[in-house]
Design an enzyme around this catalytic site. Structure first.
Site, PDB file in Angstrom:
ATOM      1  N   LYS A   1       0.824  -1.210   0.000  1.00 13.73           N
ATOM      2  CA  LYS A   1       0.000   0.000   0.000  1.00 13.73           C
ATOM      3  C   LYS A   1       0.859   1.261   0.000  1.00 13.73           C
ATOM      4  O   LYS A   1       2.021   1.241   0.413  1.00 13.73           O
ATOM      5  CB  LYS A   1      -0.936   0.001   1.199  1.00 13.73           C
ATOM      6  CG  LYS A   1      -0.247   0.081   2.539  1.00 13.73           C
ATOM      7  CD  LYS A   1      -1.259  -0.046   3.680  1.00 13.73           C
ATOM      8  CE  LYS A   1      -2.284   1.063   3.641  1.00 13.73           C
ATOM      9  NZ  LYS A   1      -3.228   0.986   4.782  1.00 13.73           N
TER      10      LYS A   1
ATOM     11  N   VAL B   1      -9.731   6.765  -0.591  1.00 15.82           N
ATOM     12  CA  VAL B   1      -9.122   6.431   0.705  1.00 15.82           C
ATOM     13  C   VAL B   1      -8.127   7.508   1.124  1.00 15.82           C
ATOM     14  O   VAL B   1      -8.056   7.896   2.290  1.00 15.82           O
ATOM     15  CB  VAL B   1      -8.452   5.042   0.644  1.00 15.82           C
ATOM     16  CG1 VAL B   1      -7.679   4.765   1.927  1.00 15.82           C
ATOM     17  CG2 VAL B   1      -9.510   3.965   0.420  1.00 15.82           C
TER      18      VAL B   1
ATOM     19  N   ASN C   1       5.123   1.234  -2.844  1.00 18.36           N
ATOM     20  CA  ASN C   1       4.548   2.363  -3.574  1.00 18.36           C
ATOM     21  C   ASN C   1       4.784   3.626  -2.755  1.00 18.36           C
ATOM     22  O   ASN C   1       4.452   3.679  -1.573  1.00 18.36           O
ATOM     23  CB  ASN C   1       3.052   2.119  -3.795  1.00 18.36           C
ATOM     24  CG  ASN C   1       2.360   3.251  -4.529  1.00 18.36           C
ATOM     25  OD1 ASN C   1       2.022   4.267  -3.935  1.00 18.36           O
ATOM     26  ND2 ASN C   1       2.127   3.065  -5.819  1.00 18.36           N
TER      27      ASN C   1
ATOM     28  N   CYS D   1      -1.940   9.612  -8.137  1.00 15.97           N
ATOM     29  CA  CYS D   1      -3.131   9.333  -7.353  1.00 15.97           C
ATOM     30  C   CYS D   1      -4.094  10.510  -7.350  1.00 15.97           C
ATOM     31  O   CYS D   1      -3.732  11.610  -6.920  1.00 15.97           O
ATOM     32  CB  CYS D   1      -2.744   8.984  -5.920  1.00 15.97           C
ATOM     33  SG  CYS D   1      -4.171   8.546  -4.912  1.00 15.97           S
TER      34      CYS D   1
ATOM     35  N   ASN E   1      -3.250   4.321 -13.397  1.00 17.83           N
ATOM     36  CA  ASN E   1      -3.880   4.514 -12.106  1.00 17.83           C
ATOM     37  C   ASN E   1      -5.365   4.788 -12.358  1.00 17.83           C
ATOM     38  O   ASN E   1      -5.824   4.772 -13.497  1.00 17.83           O
ATOM     39  CB  ASN E   1      -3.207   5.671 -11.357  1.00 17.83           C
ATOM     40  CG  ASN E   1      -3.355   5.553  -9.852  1.00 17.83           C
ATOM     41  OD1 ASN E   1      -4.338   5.019  -9.349  1.00 17.83           O
ATOM     42  ND2 ASN E   1      -2.380   6.070  -9.122  1.00 17.83           N
TER      43      ASN E   1
END
Length: 303
Positions: free
Chosen positions: A45, A71, A99, A130, A192
């Site tokens: 993660k 998240v 990551n 992200c 992504n």
């Protein structure tokens, strides 16, 4: 039997199947469902320099053929990872990749420096894409200038395999891919999540606390395939494909489009043993079609 070994820069994978960051925890959470050492690589993660609480709830929403998530990279920071998580995963018999994300270039650099010293972490995946983080994450991945800035700075301090994860929320993803390749990326991974949103019509409010979030799952696969195909033709470094891969056939399609390896994300939530099933499916495909190596199907799309 066909040879499943593949290289991503200096990184040697026993097979081309990896897990996508944010969908597989730190790997050990899935050990009750399968032998995680069979996977070619586990990408843990997202990890940041300092602890992040993530976004307020609700931050997940099901959508037709996929899901939205916001998240927000919740994690306890790189020092916690080094001291508490790394000792529990360092002896897993596969590639464990971290990551890395950040709000500023200096965050990326400091985090990469700390991870560079870990013997059993052979690579990092730099998350410049992200869409769930309000400060930094999306901006770095949507501009050639900022992408070059962060990748170049990390490359100076990180000496192992550097994978850069690209955002699909751009006009021309090949421009970003070529830019980070020029700055020393050993590989690029894409895509992504796509930026999306969900609305609760009864309440007349957004479903997610952040209003928008990242769309993943089968719904994004056609977009991901197209982008992987474009990028694979534009760069010389290996491409890692992801986006809606649910089956071995999906994975094979990405490799035919030019991906040297693939990542499985949302499917892990549906079937926690899906990675092993995909590995076995790829092997069967190669044997049934008389391919001696998985390398034989990379970019083998006939157009």
């Amino acid at each position: 039997m066909a040879n499943l070994n593949i290289n991503i820069g200096d990184l040697q994978l026993k097979n081309p199947v990896m897990t996508a960051s944010g969908t597989f925890g730190y790997g050990t959470e899935y050990s009750d469902f399968m032998d995680i050492s069979r996977i070619g690589g586990i990408i843990v993660k997202g990890t940041t320099l300092r602890e992040r609480q993530g976004n307020p709830y609700p931050r997940l929403a099901e959508t037709p053929s996929g899901m939205l998530n916001a998240v927000g990279l919740q994690n306890k920071g790189v020092d916690y990872f080094v001291n508490n998580i790394y000792p529990t995963i360092k002896d897993v018999d596969t590639n464990v990749i971290v990551n890395v994300s950040g709000s500023e270039v200096s965050d990326y650099v400091a985090t990469a420096e700390k991870l560079n010293g870990l013997d059993k972490i052979p690579a990092i995946e730099l998350n410049i894409s992200c869409p769930n983080v309000k400060e930094g994450g999306m901006a770095f991945g949507t501009s050639c200038v900022s992408a070059v800035q962060v990748v170049g700075a990390v490359r100076k301090v990180y000496k192992k395999t550097l994978i850069v994860k690209l955002s699909p929320n751009v006009t021309d993803i090949t421009e970003i891919a070529r830019a980070v390749e020029a700055e020393g990326a050993d590989s690029v991974s894409l895509i992504n999540t796509l930026l999306g949103m969900a609305i609760d019509a009864k309440r007349r409010k957004p479903v997610l606390s952040t209003i928008t979030g990242g769309l993943s799952g089968p719904a994004v696969k056609p977009v991901a395939l197209r982008m992987v195909w474009q990028v694979a033709k534009a760069v010389k470094v290996p491409v890692i494909g992801l986006g809606g891969i649910m089956t071995a056939t999906d994975a094979i399609e990405f490799m035919l489009a030019g991906a040297s390896a693939i990542q499985i994300g949302t499917a892990n939530f549906i079937d926690p043993a899906v990675c092993v099933k995909v590995i076995e499916g790829i092997e069967s495909y190669l044997n049934d079609n008389n391919f001696s190596s998985v390398k034989d199907i990379i970019g083998a799309l006939e157009v």
